[in-house]
Scaffold this motif. Sequence first.
Motif, short mmCIF file in Angstrom:
data_model
loop_
_atom_site.label_atom_id
_atom_site.label_comp_id
_atom_site.label_asym_id
_atom_site.label_seq_id
_atom_site.Cartn_x
_atom_site.Cartn_y
_atom_site.Cartn_z
N UNK A 1 27.87 58.50 -11.36
CA UNK A 1 27.49 59.31 -12.51
C UNK A 1 26.14 59.99 -12.31
N UNK A 2 25.30 59.46 -11.40
CA UNK A 2 23.98 60.06 -11.20
C UNK A 2 24.06 61.45 -10.57
N UNK A 3 25.16 61.74 -9.91
CA UNK A 3 25.32 63.06 -9.28
C UNK A 3 25.78 64.12 -10.28
N UNK A 4 26.19 63.69 -11.47
CA UNK A 4 26.74 64.64 -12.44
C UNK A 4 25.66 65.60 -12.93
N UNK A 5 24.46 65.09 -13.23
CA UNK A 5 23.40 65.95 -13.75
C UNK A 5 22.96 67.03 -12.76
N UNK A 6 22.67 66.72 -11.48
CA UNK A 6 22.37 67.82 -10.54
C UNK A 6 23.52 68.80 -10.37
N UNK A 7 24.75 68.28 -10.44
CA UNK A 7 25.90 69.18 -10.31
C UNK A 7 25.98 70.15 -11.48
N UNK A 8 25.74 69.64 -12.69
CA UNK A 8 25.76 70.51 -13.86
C UNK A 8 24.63 71.53 -13.79
N UNK A 9 23.44 71.11 -13.35
CA UNK A 9 22.33 72.05 -13.23
C UNK A 9 22.63 73.14 -12.19
N UNK A 10 23.24 72.74 -11.08
CA UNK A 10 23.59 73.74 -10.06
C UNK A 10 24.63 74.72 -10.60
N UNK A 11 25.60 74.21 -11.34
CA UNK A 11 26.60 75.11 -11.93
C UNK A 11 25.97 76.08 -12.92
N UNK A 12 24.99 75.59 -13.71
CA UNK A 12 24.31 76.47 -14.67
C UNK A 12 23.55 77.57 -13.94
N UNK A 13 22.88 77.21 -12.86
CA UNK A 13 22.12 78.21 -12.09
C UNK A 13 23.07 79.25 -11.49
N UNK A 14 24.16 78.78 -10.92
CA UNK A 14 25.12 79.72 -10.31
C UNK A 14 25.73 80.64 -11.36
N UNK A 15 26.13 80.06 -12.50
CA UNK A 15 26.71 80.89 -13.56
C UNK A 15 25.69 81.88 -14.11
N UNK A 16 24.42 81.43 -14.22
CA UNK A 16 23.38 82.35 -14.70
C UNK A 16 23.20 83.52 -13.75
N UNK A 17 23.22 83.24 -12.45
CA UNK A 17 23.07 84.32 -11.47
C UNK A 17 24.25 85.29 -11.54
N UNK A 18 25.46 84.75 -11.73
CA UNK A 18 26.62 85.64 -11.82
C UNK A 18 26.59 86.46 -13.11
N UNK B 1 27.74 55.92 3.86
CA UNK B 1 28.28 55.21 2.71
C UNK B 1 27.43 55.43 1.47
N UNK B 2 26.10 55.39 1.65
CA UNK B 2 25.21 55.62 0.51
C UNK B 2 25.40 57.03 -0.07
N UNK B 3 25.56 58.00 0.82
CA UNK B 3 25.75 59.38 0.36
C UNK B 3 27.06 59.54 -0.39
N UNK B 4 28.13 58.96 0.13
CA UNK B 4 29.42 59.07 -0.54
C UNK B 4 29.42 58.35 -1.88
N UNK B 5 28.78 57.17 -1.95
CA UNK B 5 28.71 56.46 -3.23
C UNK B 5 27.89 57.25 -4.25
N UNK B 6 26.84 57.92 -3.78
CA UNK B 6 26.05 58.73 -4.70
C UNK B 6 26.84 59.95 -5.19
N UNK B 7 27.60 60.57 -4.30
CA UNK B 7 28.40 61.73 -4.70
C UNK B 7 29.50 61.36 -5.68
N UNK B 8 29.99 60.12 -5.63
CA UNK B 8 31.05 59.68 -6.54
C UNK B 8 30.54 58.94 -7.76
#
Length: 699
Positions: free
Chosen positions: A623-640, A614-621
């Motif tokens: 706003x605190x998960x947005x920043x790591x998600x954006x950083x991961x997307x930036x890293x992936x896009x940079x690699x591509x 439950x804690x994991x699902x609440x964290x994934x849904x």
Amino acid sequence: MEEHNTVNFMRLLSDESTHSTESSDSCEYHQTEIFDQLPSIQASRPEQDRQGHWEASGAYQGGPETGERISHGHLSRGPKDKASTQPLRNMVMCIQGKRDARDRRKMQISSIGFWDSWRRSQSINWKRGWAHMGGTLSGLLPWQRSLHTIEGRFGVGVKAYFVFLRYLVYMNILHCAVICGFILGPTTFYGRSNSSEPLKFGGNDSFLDFFLGTGYLDRSPVFFGFYTRGSLNLLCLNTPLLYLAGIVTIFFLSLILVVRRTTVGYKHTWMLGKRYSMNVSYKIFCGWDFTIQHPAAATLKHCFIRNDLKLFLEEQSFSLREAQRTLGQRARLFLLRLVLNLIVLSLLGGSFYLIYFATQTSGNESSHWLVSLVLEYLPPITITFVNLLLPNIFRKISSFEDYSFTMQVNATLVRSIFLKLASLGIYLYFTLTTTEQQCSENMFGREMYKLCIFNFLANFYSAFLLNYPRKLLQEKYPSSLLSRLLGKQRFLIPFYVLDLVYSQTVFWVGVYYCPLLPLIGTVILMGTFYIQKFMMLRCCVAEQRMFRGSSSSVLFHFMLLLGLIMAATTLGFNLYQQKVPHYQNMSSCGPFGKGETVFNVTAVCVHSLPSPAQTTLHYLSSEAFVLPLILAEIIILTSYVSRGRANQKAIERLKDMLVMSSSDKRFLVKQHATMLRRQRNPHRVRSAANKEDAPPQPL
């Protein structure tokens, strides 16, 4: 020498091309006198001298192993040579060269050990087996022979339409498998609720129910209301969650498939588009398939090459005419295009109002069954009429805008797909906001069902009641006034592609409310293939101006992606309305009946999970998960992006190698011509050489 000084390079070498190691693997040169005079060797000699000096110093410090690697004036290729395992039929060389390569391989096998010899032979056998298996599987694909016939008679662009249709059939078959696994299977094995009515045909049921989606069909597994909670009623494993998981899986798989085809097609178009120009001599002298043995196949290949050359010449002619435009001509053309786009916008606005009027009028009731049937089908009739009329007007408008033929096709496609998706979106909006029935999901599913049925019937009657009689009239009375006015029927790719995108969008929009719509769509698409094939081969003539199928295929899948986004938005809007307090059209049937919603059922499942989950699902849904998600997307896009730049540099190096290879060939041809002239006129050539070697006279 004179011949060497007059060599002109078509392309300057970049810094990356001088570091390329591909040239050592592409061909082997013998250390002869003319080898040092080749343009490619002289262009790369300064860099090779610097590398040779560095490697020599490394060999002096590193011992005999490094010296062995750089002996004989070139780097060692390593123990694994790709050319040694490449099939001889795939090697670009003459028959005698392939025989020499086969003899060298036999000598290498005799000189190496038993284990290496066995491994190399097994690698060759595996590659040969996979190649045969791939050829066999490609021959088992449906409609392969029909596609080959279509390609030969009408070109690659028309074939791209049928390939796109076959791709949609495959995707809908995959959707049917998902529906069977998540929705139909559990309902069949675990049954429905005890309060569900038995499925029987009788009473007030009639044949019209199969066209209207009412009566027997409304109670069948075709629609949302049939799937109620059965004996499978766990907290995290029940009919509502399986139903939702099946729909989400369909959208997710569709997104992956469509995005993959779009990106792969765009990458292929970007690499082989305007950045790459294929020579006409290659199309003529290297475009023939020497495996053809049947005269009919040879005729088809002739037609294919002719259509390709017609397209190439059409594009070259337009590019030349476009480059010769003056400033005044460009200004007049800009004003003309502005006026034509205003006309397009006015036509779109009028069509949207007509669809709104038809949607409001369809709610009226009538006592006569025929009038009631027409009123029920009034919105689909209006949408189909608009979608048939306006794209033809858009095609006429694009012909006055002075675009290339491919650009005309793409402009008509963009305008028409906006018309189709926007008209469907307006119809969906008014249907969702004005529904006040007890089971609104079934009603919305019936509307999507009627759109699919009427669209297929319109295509059927258009082919057999309009186009085929038109062809018979032209064959029997070719000189009549009516035949000349109607003209020859041509296979207009943009309009038929739009029909496919529109149909698939309707399938995606209605799959939540009509789970068997993918199965119905598969049957409709297969019937559409045979209808269009009959109409094209029997009623249509080949288009005189062709366009490329690669760029248009990318546009096909991009429009399909827009349709998928529209379907997901429609479903999300409908589900979000259930979250709004005091929502009137709360579901009273189906898996989410009795006041349940998607949010309630998922919340119950989440609360039953362990605390860490439950804690994991609440964290994934959150706003605190947005920043790591954006950083991961930036890293992936940079690699591509980095990988794309590296691939672009590799492409530039390969282009440099092709240019230098052609320069070497021109140089060798000139050397050969010089030798022939020396053999014929030795005294004249010698005197000319003496004049060239003489010092210049002082001014």
